[in-house]
Structures are given as structure tokens and as C-alpha cells.
Design a protein around this motif. Structure first.
Motif, PDB file in Angstrom:
ATOM      1  N   ASP B 101    -116.207  80.470  40.470  1.00 61.69           N
ATOM      2  CA  ASP B 101    -116.412  79.020  40.331  1.00 61.69           C
ATOM      3  C   ASP B 101    -116.719  78.622  38.890  1.00 61.69           C
ATOM      4  OD1 ASP B 101    -119.784  78.942  41.799  1.00 61.69           O
ATOM      5  OD2 ASP B 101    -118.938  79.969  40.061  1.00 61.69           O
ATOM      6  N   ALA B 102    -116.825  79.635  38.004  1.00 58.36           N
ATOM      7  CA  ALA B 102    -116.988  79.304  36.592  1.00 58.36           C
ATOM      8  C   ALA B 102    -115.643  78.982  35.941  1.00 58.36           C
ATOM      9  CB  ALA B 102    -117.649  80.457  35.842  1.00 58.36           C
ATOM     10  N   VAL B 103    -114.559  79.375  36.626  1.00 59.02           N
ATOM     11  CA  VAL B 103    -113.244  79.034  36.103  1.00 59.02           C
ATOM     12  C   VAL B 103    -113.038  77.533  36.276  1.00 59.02           C
ATOM     13  CG1 VAL B 103    -110.765  79.402  36.373  1.00 59.02           C
ATOM     14  CG2 VAL B 103    -112.354  81.289  36.732  1.00 59.02           C
ATOM     15  N   PRO B 104    -112.663  76.859  35.186  1.00 63.35           N
ATOM     16  CA  PRO B 104    -112.574  75.402  35.295  1.00 63.35           C
ATOM     17  C   PRO B 104    -111.553  74.959  36.331  1.00 63.35           C
ATOM     18  CG  PRO B 104    -111.747  76.194  33.173  1.00 63.35           C
ATOM     19  CD  PRO B 104    -112.329  77.362  33.882  1.00 63.35           C
ATOM     20  N   GLU B 105    -111.963  74.035  37.168  1.00 67.10           N
ATOM     21  CA  GLU B 105    -111.043  73.450  38.135  1.00 67.10           C
ATOM     22  C   GLU B 105    -110.180  72.421  37.420  1.00 67.10           C
ATOM     23  OE1 GLU B 105    -110.524  73.618  41.533  1.00 67.10           O
ATOM     24  OE2 GLU B 105    -111.684  75.464  41.526  1.00 67.10           O
ATOM     25  N   PRO B 106    -108.923  72.342  37.789  1.00 72.60           N
ATOM     26  CA  PRO B 106    -108.114  71.280  37.199  1.00 72.60           C
ATOM     27  C   PRO B 106    -108.693  69.930  37.601  1.00 72.60           C
ATOM     28  CG  PRO B 106    -106.768  72.831  38.442  1.00 72.60           C
ATOM     29  CD  PRO B 106    -108.191  73.162  38.732  1.00 72.60           C
ATOM     30  N   VAL B 107    -108.714  69.013  36.649  1.00 76.95           N
ATOM     31  CA  VAL B 107    -109.269  67.705  36.948  1.00 76.95           C
ATOM     32  C   VAL B 107    -108.255  66.898  37.736  1.00 76.95           C
ATOM     33  CG1 VAL B 107    -110.190  65.593  35.956  1.00 76.95           C
ATOM     34  CG2 VAL B 107    -110.614  67.790  34.838  1.00 76.95           C
ATOM     35  N   ASP B 108    -108.705  66.395  38.869  1.00 81.26           N
ATOM     36  CA  ASP B 108    -107.798  65.688  39.752  1.00 81.26           C
ATOM     37  C   ASP B 108    -108.055  64.194  39.643  1.00 81.26           C
ATOM     38  OD1 ASP B 108    -107.262  65.618  43.344  1.00 81.26           O
ATOM     39  OD2 ASP B 108    -106.072  64.916  41.678  1.00 81.26           O
ATOM     40  N   ASP B 109    -107.759  63.636  38.459  1.00 82.82           N
ATOM     41  CA  ASP B 109    -108.034  62.216  38.274  1.00 82.82           C
ATOM     42  C   ASP B 109    -106.764  61.488  37.850  1.00 82.82           C
ATOM     43  OD1 ASP B 109    -107.652  63.216  35.812  1.00 82.82           O
ATOM     44  OD2 ASP B 109    -109.466  62.389  34.915  1.00 82.82           O
ATOM     45  N   SER B 110    -105.621  62.071  38.224  1.00 78.17           N
ATOM     46  CA  SER B 110    -104.366  61.484  37.801  1.00 78.17           C
ATOM     47  C   SER B 110    -104.192  60.087  38.390  1.00 78.17           C
ATOM     48  CB  SER B 110    -103.236  62.407  38.239  1.00 78.17           C
ATOM     49  OG  SER B 110    -102.161  61.672  38.706  1.00 78.17           O
ATOM     50  N   PRO B 111    -103.947  59.117  37.509  1.00 79.14           N
ATOM     51  CA  PRO B 111    -103.792  57.751  38.013  1.00 79.14           C
ATOM     52  C   PRO B 111    -102.414  57.563  38.633  1.00 79.14           C
ATOM     53  CG  PRO B 111    -103.422  57.812  35.654  1.00 79.14           C
ATOM     54  CD  PRO B 111    -103.733  59.221  36.079  1.00 79.14           C
ATOM     55  N   GLY B 112    -102.243  56.536  39.375  1.00 80.66           N
ATOM     56  CA  GLY B 112    -100.913  56.226  39.904  1.00 80.66           C
ATOM     57  C   GLY B 112    -100.899  56.077  41.401  1.00 80.66           C
ATOM     58  N   ALA B 113     -99.722  56.119  41.939  1.00 81.33           N
ATOM     59  CA  ALA B 113     -99.543  55.880  43.364  1.00 81.33           C
ATOM     60  C   ALA B 113    -100.162  56.992  44.194  1.00 81.33           C
ATOM     61  CB  ALA B 113     -98.064  55.756  43.672  1.00 81.33           C
ATOM     62  N   GLU B 114    -100.283  56.720  45.477  1.00 79.76           N
ATOM     63  CA  GLU B 114    -100.928  57.682  46.371  1.00 79.76           C
ATOM     64  C   GLU B 114    -100.160  59.002  46.402  1.00 79.76           C
ATOM     65  OE1 GLU B 114    -102.194  57.998  51.052  1.00 79.76           O
ATOM     66  OE2 GLU B 114    -101.652  56.055  50.210  1.00 79.76           O
ATOM     67  N   THR B 115     -98.836  58.908  46.374  1.00 80.44           N
ATOM     68  CA  THR B 115     -98.045  60.134  46.421  1.00 80.44           C
ATOM     69  C   THR B 115     -98.308  60.983  45.185  1.00 80.44           C
ATOM     70  OG1 THR B 115     -96.218  58.908  45.444  1.00 80.44           O
ATOM     71  CG2 THR B 115     -96.171  59.218  47.814  1.00 80.44           C
ATOM     72  N   ARG B 116     -98.498  60.310  44.051  1.00 73.92           N
ATOM     73  CA  ARG B 116     -98.751  61.050  42.823  1.00 73.92           C
ATOM     74  C   ARG B 116    -100.100  61.765  42.911  1.00 73.92           C
ATOM     75  NH1 ARG B 116     -96.946  61.407  37.653  1.00 73.92           N
ATOM     76  NH2 ARG B 116     -98.556  61.602  36.054  1.00 73.92           N
ATOM     77  N   LEU B 117    -101.066  61.052  43.462  1.00 73.01           N
ATOM     78  CA  LEU B 117    -102.381  61.670  43.655  1.00 73.01           C
ATOM     79  C   LEU B 117    -102.281  62.861  44.599  1.00 73.01           C
ATOM     80  CD1 LEU B 117    -104.795  58.630  43.940  1.00 73.01           C
ATOM     81  CD2 LEU B 117    -104.919  60.501  42.276  1.00 73.01           C
ATOM     82  N   GLN B 118    -101.482  62.690  45.633  1.00 70.58           N
ATOM     83  CA  GLN B 118    -101.346  63.782  46.597  1.00 70.58           C
ATOM     84  C   GLN B 118    -100.661  64.996  45.949  1.00 70.58           C
ATOM     85  OE1 GLN B 118     -98.543  63.811  50.139  1.00 70.58           O
ATOM     86  NE2 GLN B 118    -100.521  63.441  51.082  1.00 70.58           N
ATOM     87  N   GLN B 119     -99.645  64.710  45.122  1.00 67.36           N
ATOM     88  CA  GLN B 119     -98.992  65.812  44.427  1.00 67.36           C
ATOM     89  C   GLN B 119     -99.999  66.552  43.546  1.00 67.36           C
ATOM     90  OE1 GLN B 119     -96.243  66.164  46.251  1.00 67.36           O
ATOM     91  NE2 GLN B 119     -95.016  66.609  44.435  1.00 67.36           N
ATOM     92  N   ALA B 120    -100.820  65.768  42.825  1.00 68.18           N
ATOM     93  CA  ALA B 120    -101.812  66.376  41.949  1.00 68.18           C
ATOM     94  C   ALA B 120    -102.812  67.202  42.752  1.00 68.18           C
ATOM     95  CB  ALA B 120    -102.531  65.296  41.143  1.00 68.18           C
ATOM     96  N   ALA B 121    -103.196  66.675  43.900  1.00 71.04           N
ATOM     97  CA  ALA B 121    -104.146  67.400  44.749  1.00 71.04           C
ATOM     98  C   ALA B 121    -103.521  68.705  45.252  1.00 71.04           C
ATOM     99  CB  ALA B 121    -104.558  66.520  45.931  1.00 71.04           C
ATOM    100  N   ARG B 122    -102.221  68.647  45.558  1.00 66.79           N
ATOM    101  CA  ARG B 122    -101.544  69.853  46.033  1.00 66.79           C
ATOM    102  C   ARG B 122    -101.471  70.900  44.923  1.00 66.79           C
ATOM    103  NH1 ARG B 122     -96.464  67.734  49.818  1.00 66.79           N
ATOM    104  NH2 ARG B 122     -97.762  66.993  51.528  1.00 66.79           N
ATOM    105  N   VAL B 123    -101.164  70.448  43.716  1.00 64.96           N
ATOM    106  CA  VAL B 123    -101.084  71.394  42.596  1.00 64.96           C
ATOM    107  C   VAL B 123    -102.459  72.011  42.337  1.00 64.96           C
ATOM    108  CG1 VAL B 123    -100.629  71.630  40.135  1.00 64.96           C
ATOM    109  CG2 VAL B 123     -99.108  70.248  41.548  1.00 64.96           C
ATOM    110  N   ALA B 124    -103.499  71.163  42.384  1.00 68.26           N
ATOM    111  CA  ALA B 124    -104.852  71.669  42.138  1.00 68.26           C
ATOM    112  C   ALA B 124    -105.250  72.683  43.204  1.00 68.26           C
ATOM    113  CB  ALA B 124    -105.845  70.501  42.114  1.00 68.26           C
TER     114      ALA B 124
END
Lengths: 127, 192
Positions: B101-124
Motif C-alpha cells: 500500500d506504499a506503492v502510489p495508487e493512480p489518482v482517479d480524478d479524471s474529469p469528464g463524462a461518466e464513461t470516462r470516469l469508469q474507464q479510468a476506474a477500470r484502468v486504476a
């Protein structure tokens, strides 16, 4: 309720999302890499002999091109020019934001890298 | 389409041209190879700054080997993937001992449409799950399923047999499915 494992189709959707998300390199990184290329070329082209050979002998061995490059300060002198070209090119493509892959952008553009940075011959004739 | 003549050259032709002192070849190679070198390093390391260092180091090694490059022996991309893999492995070994858990988590704050957020969440989520795999499994899964390379090419990069690649990717995918169990709904995979 417990969720089952992800199936292959769902995992593939995650991979697809990862493939679609490619962080583009920064202009600064591209510039550093281009600088390294010029410096490495300079090191390879000019291993320093203890006593410099006469110019005539160098001409025979290294060729006219190498002598001309050396005359304007060697490969490192070209590094700044080339770096500026890459940097400018990168700003142009990366600046507007979501531009897709660089390759696609270059191929779809009216300009190629050659239009922004002249060939080596141009540097030499200007020198 | 306005092709640069050099854009049509193979990586190897460009590398050999650079080795002979062609600055334009270096420029084309930089533009062509750096994006995926960086992306692969980021995927392995999950650290943007470290990935930049690795990308620069890998490209520097490419520049240095150019004068001695032996035509037809290996693909430039295979060679580069191997260098990046080894550089990242070294860095990950140095990190060993650090809590996961010391490895930095990718920041999931990508702005934009819901699908874009979901894509970012999937990548994270995928990145986090990949981080939990053993090194070789992670490398093989990334090379196969994200970089899209063939098993023989991955075998050449990792310097193992193709059967071993198949085994690594199969076990890696199973481990990912296990690690991501329980996140299906959150990631937009609804049971119907």
C-alpha cells in the motif's frame, strides 16, 4: 451476495481500457532523450585521440561530413537545434490536450517532422 | 498523406542511419519509440517520474548500441522491451520490502463524462491488481494483453520459452480475476 470472479470478457474490457489510456511523454522528456542522442553520437563519432591527427588525415578517415560537423562545433552543437525542433513539434501536438497518439497525429497532419527541422545538410551549409 | 520519407523506414534502418550520424533518424526514432517505452515503464512501475527515468535510460542505451547494432539479429522493439523490463525489474527489486500500500495508487480524478470516469476506474483497478502479481507474471500479462505482442516475441523479451509465456499469462489472468473479484459492479459489469 458475493460477486463471482471476473470472466474473460470483463478482464478483456479492463485491458482495452488500459490500452486506450496512454500517457504521452512530456516535451521535456523528449528533449532530454534527443539531447542524449546527440551527445551519444558525438561520443561515438569522436573518440578523443591523445594527439589530434592532422586535418588532412582526418578528412581521409572520417569523411567530409564529419569534418564539417566538427567545424561548427561537432554533434553537441546540433543538439540544441534538434532538441528545439523536437520540443516545438511536441508542444504543437501535445499542447491542445486530447490529441490521440502522436503517430496518428503526425500522419494526419499537413506537416511532417522534416518541415519543422531541416535536414543535416541544411545545418552544414548554414555553418 | 504527407509521409516523411524517414517515417516509412523500419526501426532498424533508422537505428543504423543514426549510427552513421543521421540526426533526423534519431529524431524519428525518439518520436516513434518514446511514447510506448514510457507507457510500458509506467505500467510496470506505477510511478510517472521513475518511468521517465527508465524511458530516458533505455533510449540512451539504444543510442549507445547503435554503432554496434548487428542487422537482422533482433528487432529493435524486442531489444528495447527487454531493456525496459530489466531496468524496471531492478528498480522494483530496490523497492522490495516496501508495503504494497506504499506503492502510489493512480489518482482517479479524471474529469469528464461518466464513461470516462469508469474507464479510468477500470484502468486504476487493473493497475492495482497487476501490482499484486509476481514480476514475471505481470510482465507477461502486460506484454500480451496491453502491449499486444505475440507469445514468441514475449519469449524473446523475457528470455524464456513460449510455453512458459503461455503459462505465465494464463496464471496471471487467473490471479487478476481473483484479485478483482468483488469489484465487478463497481467497475460497471452488472449481473443481468
Amino acid at each position: 451476495m458475493t460477486d463471482p470472479r471476473m470472466n474473460d470478457h470483463e478482464i478483456e474490457a479492463l485491458f482495452a481500457a488500459a490500452r486506450a489510456e496512454r500517457a504521452e511523454p512530456s516535451a521535456a522528456l523528449m528533449a532530454r532523450i534527443m539531447d542524449d542522442a546527440m551527445i551519444a553520437a558525438a561520443e561515438a563519432a569522436a573518440p578523443r585521440p591523445v594527439a589530434p591527427r592532422p586535418v588532412a588525415a582526418q578528412t581521409g578517415r572520417r569523411g567530409l561530413l564529419a569534418v564539417l560537423v566538427a567545424a561548427i562545433g561537432g554533434w553537441p552543437a546540433l543538439a540544441g537545434v534538434a532538441t528545439a525542433g523536437v520540443f516545438g513539434l511536441w508542444i504543437g501536438y501535445a499542447g491542445p490536450g486530447d490529441v490521440g497518439t502522436l503517430t496518428a497525429t503526425i500522419l494526419g497532419s499537413a506537416y511532417g517532422p522534416n518541415d519543422l527541422v531541416p535536414s543535416l545538410d541544411t545545418y552544414l551549409t548554414e555553418g | 498523406m504527407p509521409f516523411d520519407a524517414a517515417d516509412q523506414d523500419t526501426d532498424e534502418a533508422l537505428l543504423l542511419a543514426y549510427g552513421r550520424g543521421d540526426a533526423r533518424a534519431a529524431r524519428v526514432l525518439t518520436l516513434r519509440l518514446t511514447p510506448w517505452v514510457l507507457a510500458y515503464a509506467r505500467r510496470l512501475l506505477r510511478d510517472a517520474a521513475e518511468a521517465e527515468d527508465v524511458a530516458q535510460e533505455a533510449m540512451l542505451r539504444l543510442w549507445r548500441i547503435a554503432p554496434d547494432w548487428r542487422s537482422g539479429e533482433a528487432k529493435v522493439t524486442t531489444w528495447l522491451y527487454r531493456v525496459v523490463t530489466n531496468l524496471c525489474t531492478d528498480r522494483l527489486r530496490r523497492r522490495r520490502g516496501a508495503a504494497l500500500d506504499a506503492v502510489p495508487e493512480p489518482v482517479d480524478d479524471s474529469p469528464g463524462a461518466e464513461t470516462r470516469l469508469q474507464q479510468a476506474a477500470r484502468v486504476a483497478a487493473l493497475d492495482a491488481a497487476l501490482a499484486g502479481l509476481p514480476d514475471r507474471q505481470r510482465q507477461a500479462v502486460i506484454l500480451r494483453h496491453i502491449e499486444g505482442l505475440s507469445n514468441p516475441e514475449i519469449a524473446a523479451i523475457l528470455e524464456i520459452g513460449t510455453e512458459a509465456v503461455e503459462s505465465l499469462t494464463a496464471r496471471g489472468k487467473r490471479a487478476l480475476a481473483q484479485a478483482l473479484a468483488g469489484r465487478r459492479e463497481e467497475l460497471g459489469f452488472d449481473d443481468d
